[in-house]
Motif scaffolding. Structure first.
Motif, PDB file in Angstrom:
ATOM      1  N   LYS B 143       0.870  -1.172   0.000  1.00  0.00           N
ATOM      2  CA  LYS B 143       0.000   0.000   0.000  1.00  0.00           C
ATOM      3  C   LYS B 143       0.907   1.223   0.000  1.00  0.00           C
ATOM      4  O   LYS B 143       1.873   1.284   0.771  1.00  0.00           O
ATOM      5  CB  LYS B 143      -0.856  -0.023   1.261  1.00  0.00           C
ATOM      6  CG  LYS B 143      -1.890   1.074   1.335  1.00  0.00           C
ATOM      7  CD  LYS B 143      -2.324   1.333   2.768  1.00  0.00           C
ATOM      8  CE  LYS B 143      -1.974   2.769   3.111  1.00  0.00           C
ATOM      9  NZ  LYS B 143      -2.190   3.134   4.482  1.00  0.00           N
ATOM     10  N   SER B 144       0.587   2.179  -0.868  1.00  0.00           N
ATOM     11  CA  SER B 144       1.418   3.385  -0.919  1.00  0.00           C
ATOM     12  C   SER B 144       0.517   4.577  -1.178  1.00  0.00           C
ATOM     13  O   SER B 144      -0.438   4.493  -1.957  1.00  0.00           O
ATOM     14  CB  SER B 144       2.434   3.323  -2.068  1.00  0.00           C
ATOM     15  OG  SER B 144       2.946   2.015  -2.200  1.00  0.00           O
ATOM     16  N   ASP B 145       0.810   5.676  -0.518  1.00  0.00           N
ATOM     17  CA  ASP B 145       0.092   6.913  -0.827  1.00  0.00           C
ATOM     18  C   ASP B 145       0.684   7.503  -2.111  1.00  0.00           C
ATOM     19  O   ASP B 145       1.898   7.536  -2.289  1.00  0.00           O
ATOM     20  CB  ASP B 145       0.242   7.915   0.322  1.00  0.00           C
ATOM     21  CG  ASP B 145      -0.453   7.395   1.562  1.00  0.00           C
ATOM     22  OD1 ASP B 145      -1.515   6.740   1.417  1.00  0.00           O
ATOM     23  OD2 ASP B 145       0.079   7.605   2.685  1.00  0.00           O
ATOM     24  N   VAL B 146      -0.219   7.961  -2.996  1.00  0.00           N
ATOM     25  CA  VAL B 146       0.242   8.476  -4.289  1.00  0.00           C
ATOM     26  C   VAL B 146       0.151   9.996  -4.276  1.00  0.00           C
ATOM     27  O   VAL B 146      -0.868  10.562  -3.878  1.00  0.00           O
ATOM     28  CB  VAL B 146      -0.615   7.903  -5.447  1.00  0.00           C
ATOM     29  CG1 VAL B 146      -0.158   8.484  -6.781  1.00  0.00           C
ATOM     30  CG2 VAL B 146      -0.522   6.384  -5.452  1.00  0.00           C
ATOM     31  N   ASP B 147       1.228  10.613  -4.673  1.00  0.00           N
ATOM     32  CA  ASP B 147       1.243  12.089  -4.738  1.00  0.00           C
ATOM     33  C   ASP B 147       0.750  12.525  -6.117  1.00  0.00           C
ATOM     34  O   ASP B 147       1.406  12.278  -7.124  1.00  0.00           O
ATOM     35  CB  ASP B 147       2.682  12.574  -4.498  1.00  0.00           C
ATOM     36  CG  ASP B 147       2.779  14.093  -4.556  1.00  0.00           C
ATOM     37  OD1 ASP B 147       1.701  14.751  -4.594  1.00  0.00           O
ATOM     38  OD2 ASP B 147       3.913  14.598  -4.553  1.00  0.00           O
ATOM     39  N   VAL B 148      -0.445  13.128  -6.138  1.00  0.00           N
ATOM     40  CA  VAL B 148      -1.003  13.559  -7.426  1.00  0.00           C
ATOM     41  C   VAL B 148      -0.799  15.057  -7.620  1.00  0.00           C
ATOM     42  O   VAL B 148      -1.511  15.700  -8.384  1.00  0.00           O
ATOM     43  CB  VAL B 148      -2.503  13.189  -7.553  1.00  0.00           C
ATOM     44  CG1 VAL B 148      -2.657  11.685  -7.626  1.00  0.00           C
ATOM     45  CG2 VAL B 148      -3.305  13.771  -6.404  1.00  0.00           C
TER      46      VAL B 148
END
Ligand SMILES: Nc1ncnc2c1ncn2[C@@H]1O[C@H](COP(=O)(O)OP(=O)(O)OP(=O)(O)O)[C@@H](O)[C@H]1O
Ligand SMILES: [Mg+2]
Lengths: 239, 444
Positions: B143-148
């Motif tokens: 699981k990874s937070d995505v920087d948009v």
């Protein structure tokens, strides 16, 4: 003749203000097989005397020899042992346990005797037969008449084959006819050789006894004394 | 027979009717009394004591039962509350434990200093597959937070100037196994799979909160969402998730897509769902499985051992319940003490009789004490049975598994006996100190 009871200057004073001298210093000898009545008015010290004789109480002064044992030297355990083996008590109010059968009531007499458990019931039944109650073994005392109750109590006193049977007003709660039955039983026991001391204020009762001792205000004196005599106070007589 | 007035005692009317004569038998001073060892001692055998106790207690069965009632209720309350606390506590922990006791997470070790030129993180993209090969792992996923870069999400291609249609929605990249390890369920549609991940397909799963904001409620019409100018096909909407609640509010996309479109370099976390009891083993093994050369670059975490949790939950409950039970037991003790004292007074005549028949004070005390101890033990036994019955009935009603400490059924009757001992001490002392003369006088 052997002595069962020998009181040597025995007195009993109840502490209080003022102290009650219930029994003044007394010498009294009861021989084996004697039937003695202790008479006197109410409050004269009859029960006090009986409690001393029965080792339920200890004298304030003097020495009480029972079966030639100096009772003043006994421990509580020994006094209790002597009570259980050498003294039988009969009370005015019977003191039967209502929730036990007659046999169980008689068997209670041997509960505090070590090693008495075998044959206890047989001895209790024999004692009940001796007092004429062989047919009422398993009933509650509540269903018995007063005279029958007192006979159960006598059976309980006899079961341990005591040296001395002590009875405090044994007919006090009974009518004359029933009381007569109890007295007849005492006569029988006397003939069989038992030593009896019966307290009463009833002259008819005391008339049945071989000896009569009168107490008044804690002072004891003999009546109908025909086989003994005065002896020097402070010394005991050995026969 | 001889009767002599004591010295100095006047016996005025004595002489006339007294035919006493001095005793002429040889007069000798009395020898020493018989040695006491010849004397019968009084005693009370255990068998007789037991018999007397039984007869006394059964003499008045109704009273015996009523006397015992307080202690019965006290012990029953104590056993029931302890049993129910244990049973209820067990329910709480089984639900709570099951989740906690089957979760292991792996993250890069923040305090680990990278060797110069080393990779930034040791978590590989195929972490899920690698871990699922381990015994005891049920599912695993990254699981990874995505920087948009702050781009907003919307579900319509054109911006409507009249209403708000664009939102700041977190984007999370996961491997397909994460849905299993987070125990997520679908409201509609499907999860993405390995194929989507490898091909970097532009697909997305919406958490229910995100779906509501973006106004997507079904997937059978192939809805699309936009983040900035990138479009994504929504293939599923989540219903619930037992772990990673952040998913509920997010747009979830495959790792492959995140790497391609948003240059995601490494997964930030691995979530592992393990068999019960395997947490410790997997915690140790997972770092090596993911980073064989540098296991210390990763940090695995398992939740606290279940027994600790269980203990904490129950201590609070037990304290309260115990006070309740103790109070009812105290009431029971006072009940026995009270009735025993009354019965000592009632049985004064009997006490006198027993003393006359050869009982010592100690015998009397032991007898009354044995009665109250037996009564207490009996009450404890009945109370324990009632308490256990209560636990079973409540458990059956709540569909719980009744749980009882094994020592409880044995300790509770002992507690009853101790109650009886405490309650009987004063009455027994009172009975023993009753003077036999006073006891016999005028009592029938
Ligand atoms: N424990 C005691 N404390 C103080 N005085 C007592 C006690 N026991 C007895 N007395 C007193 O001792 C005296 C003798 O009492 P006792 O009971 O021996 O009389 P009794 O002859 O048996 O009388 P009754 O025929 O009424 O039974 C009485 O004055 C009584 O009040
Ligand atoms: Mg009297």
């Amino acid at each position: 003749m052997n002595t069962v009871v020998d009181l040597d200057q025995v007195s009993r004073t109840f502490p209080g203000t003022p102290p009650v001298e219930a029994l003044k210093p007394t010498n009294l000898t009861i021989h084996t097989g004697q039937y003695i009545a202790i008479v006197g008015p109410s409050g004269s010290g009859k029960s006090t005397m009986l409690h001393l004789l029965g080792l339920l109480d200890s004298p304030t002064s003097g020495t009480y020899y029972l079966d030639d044992i100096d009772t003043s030297t006994l421990s509580e355990k020994e006094r209790a042992g002597v009570r259980s083996s050498r003294i039988g008590f009969v009370f005015q109010s019977f003191h039967l346990l209502q929730h036990r059968t007659t046999v169980e009531n008689v068997m209670l007499a041997e509960v505090y005797r070590p090693g008495s458990s075998s044959g206890r019931e047989t001895r209790a039944i024999e004692a009940l037969e001796q007092v004429g109650l062989g047919h009422r073994l398993d009933v509650s005392p509540a269903t018995l008449s007063g005279g029958e109750r007192q006979r159960v109590a006598i059976a309980r006193a006899l079961v341990s084959k005591p040296s001395l049977l002590l009875a405090d007003e044994p007919t006090g709660n009974l009518d004359t006819a029933t009381g007569e039955q109890i007295l007849a039983l005492f006569d029988q026991l006397h003939q069989d050789g038992l030593t009896l001391a019966v307290i009463t204020h009833d002259d008819e009762v005391s008339a049945r006894a071989q000896r009569r001792v009168r107490i008044r205000d804690g002072i004891v004196k003999a009546e109908d004394d025909n086989d003994g005599g005065l002896r020097p106070s402070g010394s005991r007589v050995v026969r | 027979m001889t009767i002599i007035p004591g010295p100095g005692l006047p016996f005025p009317e004595d002489n006339p009717d007294d035919s006493d004569t001095p005793n002429n038998a040889p007069s000798v001073i009395k020898a020493a009394p018989e040695p006491p060892d010849k004397l019968p001692r009084s005693g009370l055998s255990v068998r007789d004591l037991f018999n007397e106790m039984t007869l006394a207690l059964t003499a008045r069965p109704a009273r015996t039962i009523l006397t015992a009632m307080g202690t019965v209720l006290g012990v029953a309350a104590l056993v029931a509350t302890l049993g129910l606390a244990k049973t209820a506590g067990n329910q709480i922990v089984t639900r709570f434990d099951e989740l906690a006791a089957t979760k292991v997470t792996v993250e890069p070790n923040q305090s680990f200093r990278q060797a110069p030129g080393g990779a930034t993180s040791a978590i590989p993209w195929d972490a899920g597959d690698r871990l699922e090969r381990l015994n005891g792992v049920r599912a695993a996923g990254t699981k990874s937070d995505v920087d948009v870069s702050g781009q907003l999400a919307r579900s319509v291609p054109v911006i409507d100037p009249l209403g708000q249609t664009e939102f700041q929605v977190p984007v999370i990249a996961v491997s397909p196994g994460l849905f299993q390890s987070a125990r997520s369920t679908l409201y509609t549609g499907r999860f993405f799979d390995e194929g989507h991940d490898e091909r970097a397909d532009p697909v997305a799963i919406l958490g229910p909160a995100a779906a509501e904001r973006l106004n997507v409620s079904r997937v059978d019409n192939n809805p699309a969402i936009f983040i900035g100018d990138q479009s994504f096909a929504v293939i599923g909407i989540l219903a619930t998730t037992q772990r990673e609640p952040a998913l509920l509010n997010s747009i979830v996309i495959p790792n492959g897509l995140a790497r391609e479109r948003y240059s995601l370099e490494v997964p930030s976390e691995v979530l592992i769902d393990v068999e019960i009891g395997a947490t410790e083993q997997i915690r140790i093994q997972s770092a090596t499985a993911l980073s064989p050369n540098q296991p210390e670059a990763l940090r695995s975490t398992a939740s606290a051992p279940p027994s600790r949790v269980r203990g904490d939950v129950q201590n609070d409950l037990n304290a309260l319940f115990l006070v309740l039970g103790a109070v009812s037991l105290l009431v029971g003790t006072i009940g026995i003490a009270n009735v025993t004292l009354v019965s000592v007074l009632e049985r004064t005549g009997e006490i006198g009789l027993r003393r006359a028949l050869g009982a010592t004070r100690r015998h009397i005390a032991v007898q009354f004490l044995s009665e109250s101890v037996a009564l207490g033990a009996f009450a404890g036994l009945v109370g324990t049975s009632l308490g256990i019955l209560c636990v079973v009935i409540v458990s059956a009603n709540e569909q719980w598994t009744p749980v009882l400490d094994p020592w409880l059924p044995f300790a509770a009757p002992v507690l009853g006996a101790i109650t009886g001992l405490l309650a009987g001490t004063y009455p027994a002392w009172k009975a023993a100190s009753t003077e036999p003369i006073a006891a016999l006088r005028g009592l029938r």
